[in-house]
Design a protein around this motif. Structure first.
Motif, PDB file in Angstrom:
ATOM      1  N   GLU A 173       0.908  -1.179  -0.037  1.00 20.24           N
ATOM      2  CA  GLU A 173       0.082   0.021  -0.020  1.00 20.24           C
ATOM      3  C   GLU A 173       0.578   1.183  -0.006  1.00 20.24           C
ATOM      4  O   GLU A 173       0.578   2.178  -0.596  1.00 20.24           O
ATOM      5  N   PHE A 174       2.051   1.056   0.832  1.00 16.92           N
ATOM      6  CA  PHE A 174       2.939   2.252   0.933  1.00 16.92           C
ATOM      7  C   PHE A 174       4.454   1.816   0.338  1.00 16.92           C
ATOM      8  O   PHE A 174       5.275   1.724   1.334  1.00 16.92           O
ATOM      9  N   SER A 220       0.921   8.778   3.806  1.00 14.36           N
ATOM     10  CA  SER A 220       1.213   7.922   4.647  1.00 14.36           C
ATOM     11  C   SER A 220       0.166   7.108   5.465  1.00 14.36           C
ATOM     12  O   SER A 220      -1.113   7.717   5.019  1.00 14.36           O
ATOM     13  N   ARG A 221       0.301   6.224   6.264  1.00 17.13           N
ATOM     14  CA  ARG A 221      -0.725   5.745   7.111  1.00 17.13           C
ATOM     15  C   ARG A 221      -1.554   6.721   7.731  1.00 17.13           C
ATOM     16  O   ARG A 221      -2.507   6.433   8.296  1.00 17.13           O
ATOM     17  N   HIS A 222      -0.750   7.859   8.388  1.00 17.68           N
ATOM     18  CA  HIS A 222      -1.399   8.697   9.251  1.00 17.68           C
ATOM     19  C   HIS A 222      -1.830   9.794   8.552  1.00 17.68           C
ATOM     20  O   HIS A 222      -2.449  10.774   9.443  1.00 17.68           O
TER      21      HIS A 222
END
Ligand SMILES: Nc1nc2c(c(=O)[nH]1)N[C@H]1C(S)=C(S)[C@@H](COP(=O)(O)OP(=O)(O)OC[C@H]3O[C@@H](n4cnc5c(=O)[nH]c(N)nc54)[C@H](O)[C@@H]3O)O[C@H]1N2
Ligand SMILES: Nc1nc2c(c(=O)[nH]1)N[C@H]1C(S)=C(S)[C@@H](COP(=O)(O)OP(=O)(O)OC[C@H]3O[C@@H](n4cnc5c(=O)[nH]c(N)nc54)[C@H](O)[C@@H]3O)O[C@H]1N2
Ligand SMILES: [Mo]
Length: 679
Positions: A558-559, A614-616
């Motif tokens: 995913e990233f 990003s995830r955040h």
């Protein structure tokens, strides 16, 4: 018009001695230059500090105590008197402590100034009232843990003034031309004397271009690279058997671990060609007086401390510590053998005091990891109700800006910020209190890049009604009826206490002498070979055991890219980030470095905007397509003030609160991200 001398207070290894030109009549700082007499400063200041006059007299410098009148974050304040501000803050503090205890109070602070009175001593107040202990992990704890697990405590390496004697130099995980600029003349001398300089960093920057060779590696893979070099050194029997027997322990276990890392295997993991690893290992080992200047870059990863340990063991493997100029340097801070048992009220954490009134020292109080401030402000139970921020700008520098902002916006959180600039954090303050700068208060300074201790006298009157941090906390202590004497110590009182350790390296260094001379070199031996025969306590030996594990920083489906967020040349963390000429020097806005291969893969074009996710969170930046980064790696330099970003979001909207393997430290260079081209 007058000239004066002062040590730069900023969080930088160089701790420069500066020569200042001041207009006494108007109380303005006109000019800053490097002190030609200081052996490490060598007569030049950095590109940032030449601009200190603009910072000191900046329109965004708060000059009076301010109380919030608009919504949190709006930056709308009204001027109040010090009496009013301090009375109100003391009342709120009493209420919070009465209802929720000291654990509802959190001081958030770091190294906006390195002067020990303004940096460390304010903690005495918080320790006296039993506030939460802030674990200061945002920068150096992973490196510290790695160093101590290898060379023991206190922490110091070779004398940087010995660098010209080195015969081979790795600048490993440090962009020293940005972050340790006063090392450069010593590196040049070493090169003049025949040393080769090799930079090891995932992207090409100023230091890579200065070095004789740049080795690009995948972020977080230094452990594998170091082991592969050890593998070659052992295979060629270039390790120093006598030294290993005399000065180290646990070598056999380590040898077994290194045997698992032939260069071909390391090439697959690091991206560094096996032939390069072979060659560099031989050059490093054969030079004997080989030196590794390392820093915190490689530590800001999930396996950062182990990677740092693997690197730190290389000079021990070849016995480099026996030769002047050989060895390693992470920090010199431990060489300052001060008597620290009262600094910041450290004695109050030893459980020697009975609670009385608001004086309630609590050695068992809860700890908050400063690299997880966002979670602490939004998820902690019982919650933090009063926050004091000083010497730090957490909304911009701490990871998870989304959570930090949510926390600072809480209506039930009472926030006091002591500042020299109306930072993005300060805009959330209920009370914003104007702080003095290093020119306006006395203080004692150590260093982490050389061996000179120094003292600053105030050389200017405070601007407006600015006051030192310690003055504010003493006023609050008085209002809470706290009788503990260390809370009221002046900088001189503290300096006398700190200088009283009786350690031979401090012999003859008195406050009187510091006042007369400005700075004094520690009495470390001129022939300084600190680990010639062993290491510092507890072991007394350099520890190869346990062999450091190799823990990689890995992207995922995913990233798929790793984002690095290292320091910019023209800022010092977020300090100077509002000085227009420095903002321009840095290019006016933050840009993303993307390798052409990755640009092609994700449709990113030179000069166009790209969303980095990003995830955040996500931020928008202009792209610069460049061969500089390792493919698979993207780079955003600098913790810019948010206002200069195209979307008003700083770099820490992308970073996470995950911690390092040892030292519970920050992981600012290990962010899995993906790119979305916008136009
Ligand atoms: N101009 C300027 N000077 C500064 C600062 C500043 O903001 N600006 N900040 C000051 C402070 S507080 C500090 S702590 C120091 C920090 O100074 P440095 O230690 O030099 O900075 P780091 O962020 O630790 O990153 C150093 C280099 O490590 C690289 N790096 C990242 N990941 C890895 C990796 O896995 N392996 C390797 N080998 N390299 C990696 C980065 O790309 C970067 O070029 O500088 C101080 N000096
Ligand atoms: N993404 C990302 N984030 C990072 C980093 C990174 O590499 N990448 N680097 C990290 C590192 S290494 C560090 S050390 C931290 C640094 O983070 P901080 O310690 O927060 O450093 P600064 O951003 O320079 O903010 C210091 C603030 O203190 C104020 N100040 C200075 N002197 C005084 C004083 O005497 N009194 C008061 N009250 N205030 C004062 C200054 O005005 C300034 O606003 O940031 C970390 N954040
Ligand atoms: Mo730092």
């Amino acid at each position: 018009m007058k000239q004066a001398r002062a040590t730069c207070p900023l969080d930088c290894p160089d701790a420069c001695s500066l020569v200042l030109t001041i207009d006494d009549d108007t109380n303005r700082l006109l000019k800053v230059e490097g002190d030609p007499d200081h052996p490490f400063t060598q007569g030049f200041a950095c590109v940032k500090t030449y601009r200190y006059p603009e910072r000191n007299h900046h329109p965004l410098r708060p000059l009076y105590p301010l109380r919030r009148v608009g919504p949190k974050g709006s930056g709308q304040f009204e001027q109040v008197s010090w009496e009013e501000a301090l009375d109100h803050i003391a009342n709120r503090l009493r209420q919070v402590i009465d209802q929720h205890g000291g654990e509802a109070v959190l001081p958030y602070h770091y190294a906006g100034t390195m002067g020990l009175h303004q940096y460390a001593h304010p903690l005495a107040f918080f320790r006296a009232i039993g506030a939460c202990e802030l674990d200061e992990t945002i920068c150096a704890t992973a490196g510290a843990a790695a160093w101590e697990a290898t060379y023991g405590s206190p922490r110091y390496g070779i004398d940087p003034e010995d660098v010209p004697r080195a015969k081979f130099i790795f600048l490993w995980g440090i962009n020293s031309l940005h972050t340790n600029t006063h090392l450069t003349p010593f590196l040049k001398q070493a090169r003049h004397n025949g040393a080769k300089i090799v930079h090891i960093d995932p992207y090409e920057n100023l230091t890579s271009r200065f070095a004789d060779e740049h080795v690009k590696l995948r972020p977080g893979s230094d452990g594998a690279l170091a082991y592969a070099m050890a593998h070659v050194i052992l295979r060629e029997e270039l390790h120093d058997v006598a030294y290993l027997e005399r000065a180290t322990q646990g070598f056999e276990q380590y040898r077994a671990a290194a045997e698992e890392w032939p260069p071909e295997r390391a090439e697959r993991v690091t991206g560094v060609p096996a032939a390069t690893i072979e060659r560099l290992a031989l050059e490093f080992a054969r030079a004997r007086a080989s030196f590794i200047r390392t820093s915190y870059g490689m530590t800001r990863h999930p396996g950062g401390a182990s990677a740092q340990r693997a690197v730190l063991l290389l000079p021990a493997l070849i016995g480099a510590w026996q030769y002047r100029g050989g060895g390693a340097l992470l920090t010199t801070s431990g060489a300052f053998r001060l008597e620290r048992s009262y600094l910041g009220g450290a004695h109050l954490l030893r459980g020697e005091h009975q609670p009385k009134g608001y004086f309630r020292p609590n050695p068992a109080v809860r700890h908050i990891n400063m690299s997880q401030l966002g979670s602490a402000l939004t998820r902690l139970d019982p919650p933090i109700r009063a926050l004091f921020v000083f010497n730090s700008n957490p909304l911009v520098v701490a990871p998870r800006s989304d959570l930090v902002q949510q926390g600072l916006a809480r209506e039930d959180l009472f926030t006091v910020v002591l500042e020299q600039a109306l930072t993005e954090t300060a805009r959330y303050a209920d009370y914003l209190l104007p702080a003095t700068t290093f020119l306006e208060h006395p203080d004692l300074y150590t260093a982490y890049g050389h061996f000179y201790l120094s003292w600053n006298e105030p050389v200017m009157r405070p601007q407006g009604e600015a006051r030192p941090n310690t003055w504010v906390f003493a006023e609050l202590a008085r209002r809470l009826g706290l009788e503990e004497p260390t809370l009221y110590w002046s900088a001189e009182d503290l300096a006398h206490s700190l200088l009283s350790s009786g350690h031979p390296w401090l012999e003859g260094i008195t406050l009187e002498r510091l006042k007369a001379e400005g700075y004094v070199r520690l009495n470390t031996p001129r022939e300084f070979l600190p680990f010639k025969d062993g290491a510092n306590p507890p072991s007394g030996k350099i520890r190869f055991d346990p062999p450091p594990p190799v823990i990689l920083t890995e992207p995922d489906e995913e990233f798929p890219l790793i984002l690095l967020t290292p320091p910019a040349k023209h800022f010092l963390n977020s300090t100077y980030g509002h000085v227009e000429r420095l903002v321009q020097g840095e290019g006016g806005e933050p840009v993303l470095l993307v390798h052409p291969q990755d640009a092609a893969l994700y449709g990113v074009q030179e000069g166009r905007r790209v969303r980095i996710r990003s995830r955040h969170g996500a931020v928008v930046r202009k792209a610069r397509v460049s061969e500089a980064p390792m493919p698979g790696t993207v780079v955003l330099e600098g913790t810019w003030w948010e206002r200069y970003a195209p979307d008003g979001k700083g770099v820490n909207w992308l970073t996470g609160e995950h911690l390092t393997d040892m030292g519970a430290g920050s992981t600012f260079h290990s962010n899995p991200v993906r790119l979305e081209a916008l136009d």
